[in-house]
Every structure is written in C-alpha cells, then in structure tokens.
Design a protein around this motif. Structure first.
Motif, PDB file in Angstrom:
ATOM      1  N   ARG A  12     -31.378  45.310   5.266  1.00 29.57           N
ATOM      2  CA  ARG A  12     -30.852  44.235   6.106  1.00 29.57           C
ATOM      3  C   ARG A  12     -31.492  42.894   5.733  1.00 29.57           C
ATOM      4  N   LYS A  13     -32.773  42.908   5.387  1.00 30.38           N
ATOM      5  CA  LYS A  13     -33.427  41.669   4.967  1.00 30.38           C
ATOM      6  C   LYS A  13     -32.797  41.127   3.694  1.00 30.38           C
ATOM      7  N   ASP A  14     -32.501  42.010   2.751  1.00 29.55           N
ATOM      8  CA  ASP A  14     -31.845  41.573   1.511  1.00 29.55           C
ATOM      9  C   ASP A  14     -30.478  40.982   1.796  1.00 29.55           C
ATOM     10  N   LEU A  15     -29.749  41.644   2.700  1.00 27.16           N
ATOM     11  CA  LEU A  15     -28.418  41.139   3.041  1.00 27.16           C
ATOM     12  C   LEU A  15     -28.510  39.800   3.753  1.00 27.16           C
ATOM     13  N   THR A  16     -29.516  39.655   4.610  1.00 26.13           N
ATOM     14  CA  THR A  16     -29.718  38.380   5.306  1.00 26.13           C
ATOM     15  C   THR A  16     -30.007  37.257   4.312  1.00 26.13           C
ATOM     16  N   PHE A  17     -30.880  37.531   3.350  1.00 27.68           N
ATOM     17  CA  PHE A  17     -31.212  36.514   2.347  1.00 27.68           C
ATOM     18  C   PHE A  17     -29.979  36.143   1.522  1.00 27.68           C
ATOM     19  N   GLY A  18     -29.212  37.158   1.108  1.00 31.09           N
ATOM     20  CA  GLY A  18     -28.015  36.875   0.318  1.00 31.09           C
ATOM     21  C   GLY A  18     -26.993  36.064   1.086  1.00 31.09           C
ATOM     22  N   LEU A  19     -26.792  36.410   2.361  1.00 27.74           N
ATOM     23  CA  LEU A  19     -25.841  35.654   3.179  1.00 27.74           C
ATOM     24  C   LEU A  19     -26.337  34.228   3.414  1.00 27.74           C
ATOM     25  N   ALA A  20     -27.632  34.087   3.661  1.00 24.72           N
ATOM     26  CA  ALA A  20     -28.174  32.744   3.899  1.00 24.72           C
ATOM     27  C   ALA A  20     -28.024  31.872   2.657  1.00 24.72           C
ATOM     28  N   LEU A  21     -28.321  32.434   1.486  1.00 24.60           N
ATOM     29  CA  LEU A  21     -28.204  31.661   0.252  1.00 24.60           C
ATOM     30  C   LEU A  21     -26.747  31.328  -0.060  1.00 24.60           C
ATOM     31  N   GLY A  22     -25.893  32.344  -0.025  1.00 22.45           N
ATOM     32  CA  GLY A  22     -24.477  32.099  -0.317  1.00 22.45           C
ATOM     33  C   GLY A  22     -23.827  31.189   0.699  1.00 22.45           C
ATOM     34  N   GLY A  23     -24.150  31.399   1.981  1.00 26.97           N
ATOM     35  CA  GLY A  23     -23.575  30.535   3.015  1.00 26.97           C
ATOM     36  C   GLY A  23     -24.018  29.097   2.876  1.00 26.97           C
ATOM     37  N   SER A  24     -25.285  28.881   2.467  1.00 25.25           N
ATOM     38  CA  SER A  24     -25.779  27.508   2.287  1.00 25.25           C
ATOM     39  C   SER A  24     -25.035  26.807   1.154  1.00 25.25           C
ATOM     40  N   VAL A  25     -24.797  27.534   0.069  1.00 21.32           N
ATOM     41  CA  VAL A  25     -24.077  26.952  -1.066  1.00 21.32           C
ATOM     42  C   VAL A  25     -22.651  26.581  -0.671  1.00 21.32           C
ATOM     43  N   VAL A  26     -21.977  27.501   0.040  1.00 23.40           N
ATOM     44  CA  VAL A  26     -20.600  27.231   0.450  1.00 23.40           C
ATOM     45  C   VAL A  26     -20.552  26.072   1.441  1.00 23.40           C
ATOM     46  N   ALA A  27     -21.470  26.061   2.426  1.00 19.98           N
ATOM     47  CA  ALA A  27     -21.488  24.984   3.414  1.00 19.98           C
ATOM     48  C   ALA A  27     -21.766  23.636   2.761  1.00 19.98           C
ATOM     49  N   ALA A  28     -22.722  23.615   1.808  1.00 16.66           N
ATOM     50  CA  ALA A  28     -23.004  22.360   1.111  1.00 16.66           C
ATOM     51  C   ALA A  28     -21.802  21.911   0.290  1.00 16.66           C
ATOM     52  N   GLY A  29     -21.098  22.868  -0.306  1.00 15.85           N
ATOM     53  CA  GLY A  29     -19.898  22.519  -1.075  1.00 15.85           C
ATOM     54  C   GLY A  29     -18.816  21.923  -0.201  1.00 15.85           C
ATOM     55  N   ILE A  30     -18.598  22.513   0.975  1.00 19.38           N
ATOM     56  CA  ILE A  30     -17.587  21.972   1.894  1.00 19.38           C
ATOM     57  C   ILE A  30     -17.998  20.580   2.356  1.00 19.38           C
ATOM     58  N   ALA A  31     -19.284  20.395   2.693  1.00 22.71           N
ATOM     59  CA  ALA A  31     -19.748  19.065   3.110  1.00 22.71           C
ATOM     60  C   ALA A  31     -19.574  18.047   1.988  1.00 22.71           C
ATOM     61  N   ALA A  32     -19.745  18.493   0.741  1.00 20.74           N
ATOM     62  CA  ALA A  32     -19.611  17.579  -0.391  1.00 20.74           C
ATOM     63  C   ALA A  32     -18.185  17.072  -0.560  1.00 20.74           C
ATOM     64  N   THR A  33     -17.183  17.818  -0.060  1.00 24.02           N
ATOM     65  CA  THR A  33     -15.800  17.334  -0.171  1.00 24.02           C
ATOM     66  C   THR A  33     -15.581  16.074   0.648  1.00 24.02           C
ATOM     67  N   TRP A  34     -16.362  15.886   1.698  1.00 18.00           N
ATOM     68  CA  TRP A  34     -16.323  14.615   2.430  1.00 18.00           C
ATOM     69  C   TRP A  34     -17.127  13.556   1.681  1.00 18.00           C
ATOM     70  N   ALA A  35     -18.320  13.914   1.251  1.00 13.52           N
ATOM     71  CA  ALA A  35     -19.196  12.930   0.606  1.00 13.52           C
ATOM     72  C   ALA A  35     -18.585  12.362  -0.665  1.00 13.52           C
ATOM     73  N   LEU A  36     -17.847  13.193  -1.419  1.00 15.12           N
ATOM     74  CA  LEU A  36     -17.295  12.760  -2.702  1.00 15.12           C
ATOM     75  C   LEU A  36     -16.038  11.914  -2.567  1.00 15.12           C
ATOM     76  N   SER A  37     -15.466  11.845  -1.365  1.00 16.91           N
ATOM     77  CA  SER A  37     -14.188  11.142  -1.236  1.00 16.91           C
ATOM     78  C   SER A  37     -14.182  10.055  -0.173  1.00 16.91           C
ATOM     79  N   GLU A  38     -15.287   9.857   0.552  1.00 14.56           N
ATOM     80  CA  GLU A  38     -15.264   8.866   1.621  1.00 14.56           C
ATOM     81  C   GLU A  38     -16.372   7.836   1.429  1.00 14.56           C
TER      82      GLU A  38
END
Length: 652
Positions: free
Chosen positions: A294-320
């Motif tokens: 479960r700890k491994d899964l938590t780390f993987g989700l936290a890392l992957g989720g952070s990358v995806v969330a930062a990518g979505i946030a960047a779609t605003w930063a790159l165009s506004e």
C-alpha cells in the motif's frame, strides 16, 4: 441530552452547491458586461489617428498595440462611407524592436469622405479585443457604416464562456484537492462513497467545461454568434492557436487523470481493510506485506497525480496572463505552483466538508494533517501571489486606480477572511476528541446485529428478512450519526468549515473574473502610450475651428484649418469655409498668416490655392520652430464685407 432541531428546506451542502452555481452565473455576467475594460491588449496609436482629416488618401492604415496579438485575415477592415471595403485584406506585420504594429494597404483612387476602421484580434493571454475609429479624406462626410454594439467576447457567448471558465477552475480544485486530501490526509477516505463522488464530479466538471470552452472559442473570439459554435472550420482554426492547443492538452491530461481516479478509488481503496456498509473502517488486520504494498501504491499515486495535476495547471499558465508580459519564464512555473496551492487548500476544504457532513466518521489525525497542508498551501499562495501582484500591477497607483488592482484588493480581503475562519477551525480541531472525530468504536458487530439473535429472530420469508436487515442497518447508521452530531466540538468544526467553503466559493469567482481582466501594469502602460500618441506627431494633423461674421449678407460661418504635420518644417495646410448649416461657403478670398509672438516672428503670410467651393490648400507651409503660433484667417464674403479671426495652434 442534546436535542437536534428538525431540518427544513435545503441541506447545507445543497445550499453551498446552489451558491456555486449562482457564483458561476455571476462570473459569466461580470465577464460579459466587462466590455473593453477586460481587453488585455490595447490600441495605443494609429495612422491616420482617430478623427484625423487628411488631404490625400493614405497608402495604408497602421495600428500599434500595447502587447502581442494574434491577427486573422479579416482582423482589420477599412470601410468607405458607403460601407464598401477600402482595404486589400492583406494584413502585414510591421512590428520591430518590441513594437507591435500591423498595417493593411488601401486601394488606390479612394473618394473623399469619412472612413471607418474596425479591428478585432486575440491578445497574447487568450482574450479577444476589438475596437473602431474613423478618419476622413478631404473632408468629413456622412457614413452608412453601422458597427455592432457588442464587443468581442461579449453577449450570450461571452456569458457561457465565462461560466465555463469558472466551472473549469472549480472542477480542477475539486479533482486535485480531493485527491490530495485522500493521499495526504485521509487515506481511508478512498473507500468513502461521498468523497469518491466529489472527486469524480470534479473530473466531470473540468472535462465538460474544457469541451465547452473549446467549442465556444471560435465564436467567443470571432463573430459572437452562438450558432458558429457548430462550425467545424472555426474549430479547426481554434486548434491551431495557443489556447486551442492548451485546451486539447488539458483533455489529454484528463484522460490520464481518469486512470488515476480509477486506481485511487479502485485498487488503492481495496488495499485497506474491509469497511462496514456505511463506510466506517473495521479495525485493521493488515499484514506487513500488504502495508508495504500500500505504501508503494501511495507513493506511485502521489507522484503520478502530482505530474498530471501540474500538467493540467500548466495549460492555464501557458495560455493566459503568465505567458505574456515581463518574465514569462519565471511567471509560468510560479502560476502552476499558485494553482496547485489553491487546489490543495480549497479542494481539500471541500472534501473535509463532505467528510464531516456525509461520512459517518473522519479521524482527528486526518483533520490535523489537512490543517498542516492548508497552512503550507497558504504560505505558497502568499509567496506566489506577492510575485504575481508585483508583475501584474507594478505600482501603487495601479493597485488602487485600475479595475485589476481593485479586484486584487478584494481577493486579498477574501483570503484574509478565509484565513481568519480557518484559524477558528484550527481551534475547534485542537479541541476535537478522537472519539468525537471518528465516532463510536465499531468492531463491525453491534448489539443490534448479534449473529445469535439474528439467527433466532430471522423470519422464514427471505424478502422480509432483507427488509429487516435494511431497517436495522439504517437504524444503526442513524444512531451513530446522532451520537456523532451531538458532539459540540464536531458541530463547531462543521460550521466553520462550511463558512470557509462559502468564502472559498466567492474567492474562486473573484479569481475567475481577475484572470479575465486587463492587468493594472498593462492598463497604465496603454494609458501612457495613449497620452503619447495624443500629442502632435509627425504623421498626424492638427485642426482648429474659427467662427467668423463679416457683417454682410451670408457673412456668417466657420473656418476649419488643418495643418499636417503640426511640426516645425514643411507642412500641408487645408482650409474649409462652411455656413452655419455645414454647407460649403464659397468665399471670394481667403488669406492666412502665422505669428509666434513669444519670439517676435511673423506674421508669415500664406495665400492658399482654391481647390473647390469652400476648400483651399497650400503645400510646403514652412513653420520655422515649435511654439504656440497665432493663426489669423482673413475671409472676404463680398466686395466690401471682410473680417479677420485668430486662434492659437500648438506646433511641435
């Protein structure tokens, strides 16, 4: 014994949802009504200038803007008095050295009269801008050109686009903040249905809003007609723009986010001990191997989720806003951090509210962990917000004297209120007992569902047995909730978290309007540019009017004198004489002289040539130096009726 008052009307969560919808509608209305004040690129000068009267037709019309814009094939239109196109529709980029200037050539042999220049473009931060002005060739005239009253980005399309923008921000906050709350603060919340629904609704809202913005983008920046949203050609044009690419990228990232949500509420939720029917966890009986997995899964989700969330946030930063102006290389990462901090704080707050109202229990440690996460989110918000404020405002005068600065002050005030309410919530959290937060201890077997008693009392009819089981479960759940809600500390925490969320809804609405408002720094720079362009330029004329009355029959009228350019050196002069009704007055004789009294220069006599009835001109009029020159015009309307009138004109 604590008595619970009966509930009437909507529940607090439903009232909050209604507030969110109302805030979205108000945001759309504010954006639709903002008009040209919301334009982020401003027209600072033009050649010919607005209202100018030129002697001969210019070869082209040029426009200078305060920042980079995107021009289409039909972005600048020059219309004759009859409404016919006077330009060649071949827009040229004339910018150099940081100057943003575009021009369009004009046809040869244009007739005299008043011409209308209408322009529409998209500023570098994705917002549509438009405007119009007039100039005249020879002399002003009536025009049949009728421009639409609606500004670019306004009307019904602007309202819908504004609502979609608000919904996109709200969806991002719920999706990112809800997932962060589960992974950082309350991992067992991954198996709680209300929390799952909240995060899933955030994903659905963000996806639907992004699709709506993509479809509405073409009419939003173009015609303003809702029917054009179905134009595939317009959609294709949008996909070739920076904003279109950002929206498509966001949709692709949302596909990855869907996979993340599926794992979070699927495999991750199942990795915890089984829960009761109401979501209350049974006491853990995990093996060490299961805990490590479960700890491994938590780390993987936290890392992957952070990358995806930062990518979505960047779609605003790159165009506004962050993508244009000063220091974009620093501003865009700062904007991503700002959006992520907002999502963790406000989205986590919404998730905590749902947990307190909908979940049977939430551990005190989860509330305390969120309090810590919220504190650091506020620290990040303060640091990034300070930089963004300096970058977008730039001066104290812009902070108080521009619409952007005033909205920023309102946003800061709301953040202060939100932090104050959060401080009260922290006090309730400190007083919260573990039993009050998590609810009564539950080993999965209450007195009502003892197996021996159930076996003895179970009726033969299976349908009846199922009904009794559901009734017992409902009674047990209601009893646990009554016990939970009777706790004063928990009730106090629920009220303050609800107040925080209500303030957050308004804060998000103000933020959405702020992102669609011209930054204070840009507004002030455009105003200074407008002042500079308003001064006499080497390419623009200066015009004065002098009423006269010779005393004879039809001896009253007005002299209109134009000097182009109003600068030292050679200038071209045009003079018109008109009756009080505005008709040409064909005076037999007209003379002009220039005198600079401060330097005792002059009078410099000029005898212009008659061009037509009521129209005289003189080329190569030599004005030796700048200053306030006195212009004297002598008009003779008959053999004996004559008068001289004078007025000062600024040269240079």
């Amino acid at each position: 014994m604590t008595a619970t008052a009966p509930r009437f009307g909507l529940s607090p969560l439903r009232r909050l949802l209604a507030a969110v919808v109302l805030a979205g509608t108000l945001v759309g209305a504010l954006l639709a009504g903002a008009g040209p004040a919301s334009a982020h690129a401003a027209l600072i000068s033009s050649d010919p200038k607005d209202g100018a009267v030129v002697a001969t037709a210019p070869k082209e019309v040029t426009l200078t803007f305060s920042e980079q814009i995107a021009m289409g094939d039909d972005s600048i239109r020059v219309l004759e008095p009859s409404g016919k196109r006077a330009d060649t529709a071949e827009i040229r980029d004339l910018g150099s050295g940081g100057t943003v200037r575009y021009g369009v050539p004009l046809h040869a042999g244009l007739p005299n009269g008043t011409y209308t220049v209408a322009w529409q473009a998209v500023s570098a931060d994705s917002h549509p801008v438009s405007g119009a002005f007039t100039f005249s060739i020879g002399a002003p005239s009536k025009t049949t050109v009728a421009l639409p009253d609606q500004e670019a980005g306004g009307g019904v399309v602007g309202l819908l686009y504004g609502i979609a923008r608000y919904a996109a921000y709200a969806g991002f906050v719920l999706l990112t903040g809800g997932a962060a709350f589960v992974l950082l603060c309350w991992r067992r919340g991954a198996s709680v249905r209300p929390v799952q629904r909240l995060v899933a609704q955030g994903w659905i809202t963000l996806t639907a809003a992004t699709l709506a913005m993509l479809v509405l983008r073409s009419p939003y920046t173009g015609s303003g007609e809702l029917a054009d949203a179905l134009d595939l050609g317009g959609l294709g044009d949008v996909l070739e723009t920076k904003t279109g690419a950002a929206l498509v990228s966001r949709l692709l990232l949302l596909g990855a986010a869907a996979l993340f949500v599926a794992v979070l509420f699927g495999a991750y939720a199942r990795s915890f001990p089984t829960t009761l029917s109401d979501g209350t966890p049974r006491p853990p009986a995990d093996s060490r191997e299961g805990e490590e997995e479960r700890k491994d899964l938590t780390f993987g989700l936290a890392l992957g989720g952070s990358v995806v969330a930062a990518g979505i946030a960047a779609t605003w930063a790159l165009s506004e806003h962050a993508s244009t102006g000063i220091q974009p290389g620093i501003a865009m990462p700062v904007d991503v951090l700002h959006l992520l901090a907002v999502a963790v704080w406000l989205g986590g707050l919404a998730t905590l509210l749902v947990a307190l109202y909908r979940a049977p229990s939430v551990e005190r440690e989860a509330v305390q962990r969120f309090s810590t996460a919220a504190f650091w989110s506020v620290v990040v918000l303060a640091a990034t917000g300070l930089y963004q404020s300096w970058r977008q405002v730039g001066s104290w005068s812009a902070l108080t004297g521009t619409r952007y600065g005033q909205l920023l002050l309102l946003k800061i005030g709301l953040v202060v209120v939100l932090v104050a309410v959060a401080w009260i919530s922290r006090r309730w959290t400190a007083r919260l007992s573990e039993v009050a937060a998590a609810g009564p201890a539950d080993d999965g077997q209450t007195a009502e569902d003892d197996p021996a008693e159930d076996a003895a009392a179970e009726p033969a009819d299976p349908v009846r047995a199922a009904q009794l089981a559901r009734q017992k479960a409902a009674m047990a759940t209601a009893e646990r909730r009554r016990t939970r809600d009777a706790d004063a500390e928990r009730s106090g925490l629920r009220r303050t978290v609800l107040a925080e969320t209500a303030v957050a809804v308004v804060l998000l609405a103000v933020t959405t309007v702020l992102t669609s408002t011209e930054p204070g720094r840009t507004e002030e720079e455009a105003a200074r540019g407008g002042e500079r362009s308003a001064a006499p330029q080497a390419t623009g004329p200066t015009e004065i009017e002098l009423p006269f009355d010779t005393g004879g029959e039809q001896g009253r009228g007005t002299v209109r004198l134009s000097l182009d350019p109003a600068q030292p050196g050679a200038s071209e002069m045009h003079v018109w004489t008109e009756t009080p009704d505005g008709e040409p007055l064909d005076a037999p004789e007209l003379k002009v002289s220039f005198t600079l009294q401060a330097k005792e220069i002059g009078p410099l006599p000029i005898t212009p040539d008659r061009v037509a009835a009521g129209h005289w001109s003189a080329s190569a009029v030599q004005i030796p130096m700048p200053g306030d020159w006195q212009v004297k015009v002598t008009v003779r309307t008959s053999d004996i009726d004559q008068t001289t009138v004078d007025k000062n004109i600024r040269i240079g």
